[in-house]
Motif scaffolding. Sequence first.
Motif, short mmCIF file in Angstrom:
data_model
loop_
_atom_site.label_atom_id
_atom_site.label_comp_id
_atom_site.label_asym_id
_atom_site.label_seq_id
_atom_site.Cartn_x
_atom_site.Cartn_y
_atom_site.Cartn_z
N THR A 110 0.82 -1.37 0.09
CA THR A 110 -0.17 0.06 0.06
C THR A 110 0.90 1.30 -0.10
O THR A 110 1.70 1.55 0.68
N ALA A 111 0.37 2.10 -0.88
CA ALA A 111 1.28 3.48 -0.95
C ALA A 111 0.40 4.63 -0.42
O ALA A 111 1.02 5.68 -0.19
N ALA A 112 -1.00 4.47 -0.19
CA ALA A 112 -1.73 5.46 0.39
C ALA A 112 -3.18 4.85 0.61
O ALA A 112 -3.42 3.62 0.32
N ALA A 113 -4.01 5.53 1.66
CA ALA A 113 -5.27 5.07 1.91
C ALA A 113 -6.19 6.19 1.93
O ALA A 113 -5.88 7.18 2.29
N VAL A 114 -7.33 5.65 1.81
CA VAL A 114 -8.78 6.32 2.22
C VAL A 114 -9.48 5.58 3.36
O VAL A 114 -9.78 4.49 3.31
N LEU A 115 -9.81 6.48 4.40
CA LEU A 115 -10.38 6.19 5.55
C LEU A 115 -12.04 6.51 5.03
O LEU A 115 -12.01 7.90 4.87
N VAL A 116 -12.84 5.76 5.31
CA VAL A 116 -14.35 6.20 4.80
C VAL A 116 -15.37 5.83 6.17
O VAL A 116 -15.14 4.85 6.60
N PHE A 117 -16.23 6.82 6.59
CA PHE A 117 -17.43 6.66 7.33
C PHE A 117 -18.43 7.25 6.97
O PHE A 117 -18.39 8.04 5.74
N ASP A 118 -19.56 6.82 7.42
CA ASP A 118 -21.04 7.30 6.72
C ASP A 118 -21.56 8.25 7.68
O ASP A 118 -21.84 8.03 9.02
N LEU A 119 -22.00 9.43 7.15
CA LEU A 119 -22.51 10.39 7.92
C LEU A 119 -23.87 10.07 8.39
O LEU A 119 -24.27 10.74 9.24
N ILE A 147 2.26 6.39 5.59
CA ILE A 147 1.64 6.59 4.25
C ILE A 147 0.53 7.65 4.18
O ILE A 147 0.07 7.87 5.23
N PRO A 148 0.37 8.30 3.16
CA PRO A 148 -0.77 9.45 3.21
C PRO A 148 -1.78 8.85 3.15
O PRO A 148 -2.30 7.79 2.80
N ILE A 149 -2.79 9.53 4.12
CA ILE A 149 -4.20 9.12 4.19
C ILE A 149 -5.10 10.12 4.15
O ILE A 149 -4.86 11.54 4.67
N VAL A 150 -6.22 10.02 3.40
CA VAL A 150 -7.17 11.10 3.56
C VAL A 150 -8.65 10.53 4.03
O VAL A 150 -8.78 9.26 4.25
N LEU A 151 -9.39 11.30 4.85
CA LEU A 151 -10.54 10.86 5.41
C LEU A 151 -12.16 11.20 4.62
O LEU A 151 -11.88 12.57 4.48
N PHE A 152 -12.68 10.52 4.23
CA PHE A 152 -14.11 10.57 3.71
C PHE A 152 -15.27 10.65 4.46
O PHE A 152 -15.40 9.52 5.16
N ALA A 153 -15.96 11.74 4.67
CA ALA A 153 -17.16 11.80 5.27
C ALA A 153 -18.42 11.44 4.18
O ALA A 153 -18.61 12.42 3.54
#
Length: 239
Positions: A110-119, A147-153
């Motif tokens: 893995t080079a990067a990741a997206v964390l996702v949660f449900d509003l 690793i770089p990470i972004v968070l999705f609401a």
Amino acid sequence: MNENGEAKTGKGICLSRLITINDHLRLARLQKKEINFKIVVIGDVGVGKTSIIQRYTSAQFSSTHKATLGADFAVKTLEWDEVTRVNLHLWDVCGQARFGSLTSVFYRHTAAAVLVFDLTRPETYNNIVKWLKDLRQKVQLPGGLRIPIVLFANKGDISTETLPPQIDDFCKENDILYWFITSAKSNIQIDEAMIKLANAAMRNHENLQVPLLTDDVIKLSEETVDSQTQRNWKPCAFV
């Protein structure tokens, strides 16, 4: 027709010239350097991971999805510049607890990741801590860097009233690059978020000589990383 008997296509260019240009463009595309980055998309069951990946890679949305078993993936190709093509391999990692023991396999390279949660389900935000801890324990870049990470609401098309007020502080404290209100259904901010994540992965590749997807060099560890010594602070922002 010109003096050589060649048919012209519009103003100033003949058919044979157009064919030659197309051949050069086709050859240039074939000769591009290709870089592959694996990006894992993680979070609880039903937060919209599969829909996000489908929207980003194929510009489609379906309201009916079967739960992902284990992991699945799709590829998004970006023509980065005149000489480089970037392939983002997006891995849809199952959110079911019974597959938790396999995450070290799914996270490999893995080079990067997206964390996702449900509003629409606030408890899925609370579980982000668990997903983040699991990821950080099992994946490091060379030199122990994160690793770089972004968070999705996600599902922001339905409601944003449940957006956690502490989300900015959470991102800063946990070295998350950015957070976004997203929607796979309405195609909100997914492209923008993925470009920022791809840029971060590319910077790591260029500056730190991060190995490509095909190189078996990324360190996988079950040991907890010392967050004080390994933390690499970067600005967290809502975009």
